[in-house]
Design a protein around this motif. Structure first.
Motif, PDB file in Angstrom:
ATOM      1  N   VAL A   1       0.843  -1.195   0.000  1.00 59.41           N
ATOM      2  CA  VAL A   1       0.000   0.000   0.000  1.00 59.41           C
ATOM      3  C   VAL A   1       0.881   1.250   0.000  1.00 59.41           C
ATOM      4  N   ARG A   2       1.903   1.233   0.860  1.00 59.68           N
ATOM      5  CA  ARG A   2       2.859   2.352   0.896  1.00 59.68           C
ATOM      6  C   ARG A   2       3.484   2.577  -0.470  1.00 59.68           C
ATOM      7  N   ASP A   3       3.930   1.506  -1.106  1.00 61.09           N
ATOM      8  CA  ASP A   3       4.628   1.636  -2.378  1.00 61.09           C
ATOM      9  C   ASP A   3       3.713   2.159  -3.481  1.00 61.09           C
ATOM     10  N   ILE A   4       2.460   1.719  -3.477  1.00 63.67           N
ATOM     11  CA  ILE A   4       1.498   2.204  -4.477  1.00 63.67           C
ATOM     12  C   ILE A   4       1.241   3.695  -4.266  1.00 63.67           C
ATOM     13  N   LEU A   5       1.020   4.075  -3.012  1.00 67.00           N
ATOM     14  CA  LEU A   5       0.810   5.489  -2.710  1.00 67.00           C
ATOM     15  C   LEU A   5       2.021   6.321  -3.111  1.00 67.00           C
ATOM     16  N   TRP A   6       3.205   5.842  -2.764  1.00 69.12           N
ATOM     17  CA  TRP A   6       4.435   6.577  -3.060  1.00 69.12           C
ATOM     18  C   TRP A   6       4.657   6.711  -4.566  1.00 69.12           C
ATOM     19  N   ASN A   7       4.302   5.675  -5.309  1.00 69.57           N
ATOM     20  CA  ASN A   7       4.439   5.733  -6.769  1.00 69.57           C
ATOM     21  C   ASN A   7       3.574   6.844  -7.344  1.00 69.57           C
TER      22      ASN A   7
END
Length: 214
Positions: free
Chosen positions: A171-177
């Protein structure tokens, strides 16, 4: 009679120092966006702000540190000593029970912050390839972005409304992307999308990626 000593009030001096710092940051933003990082000098910033170059060095240390201060100023929209995460808009996101609505609220604020900060983010991102002093600044922005998205990711994941196959780190990585300024640069600055269209696209993309369904 022994005279009573008055307690020293530093409020006025502190406000003056804050005003000078604000003037430097505003001047630096104008020059960075107009002339670029390499062409902008501490002396030029000082002259534009109406202060001495010595005071800029004393207050910030380096031109790269000035660039980071500019980013912090534009991302928040002011120089109030209140972190973005503790401001009313972010607190309202925490209070909202629906995950899709949370995402929409987050993106609405993110879009405005990106509109303010995009040019200085791009300046730091690109100029670090020709000026090593900006590499730690870009690394710091990256670290802060990932940390912020981890906090938001945990919050969204805690609702129990996200896709069942998603762990907090993903979830963090998707948001950060999607947080990356590259999307704004391509769609708004290069493709001439309106901020409203960009916001709608980003809201839909994040909701589909994290919540799924319709």
């Amino acid at each position: 009679m022994t005279p009573v000593k008055r307690q020293y009030d530093a409020t006025g001096r502190q406000e003056q120092a804050r005003a000078r710092r604000r003037a430097v940051v505003v001047a630096a933003r104008e020059l960075f966006e107009r002339d670029g990082f390499r062409a902008t000098t501490i002396a030029g910033i000082a002259a534009h702000a109406g202060v001495s170059a010595e005071s800029v060095y004393k207050g910030f240390g380096t031109k790269a540190a000035v660039a980071k201060a500019v980013f912090d100023f534009v991302i928040a929209g002011d120089d109030e000593p209140v972190p973005v995460a503790q401001r009313p808009q972010q607190l309202a996101i925490q209070d909202e029970p629906d995950a899709r609505r949370k995402i929409a609220m987050f993106v609405a604020g993110l879009a405005v912050r990106t509109q303010r900060s995009a040019r200085v983010q791009i300046l730091i991102r690109d100029a670090r390839h020709v000026d090593d002093s900006l590499t730690p600044v870009w690394d710091k922005l990256t670290e802060e972005g990932r940390t912020g998205m981890l906090m938001l990711g945990r919050h969204l994941h805690g609702t129990g409304q996200l896709r069942a196959d998603l762990e907090v780190e993903e979830v963090r990585d998707i948001l950060w992307n999607y947080l990356a300024v590259d999307h704004y640069e391509r769609l708004v600055l290069l493709c001439d999308w309106s901020l409203e269209r960009y916001t709608e696209w980003l809201t839909r993309a994040l909701a589909d990626a994290l919540v799924g369904g319709s």
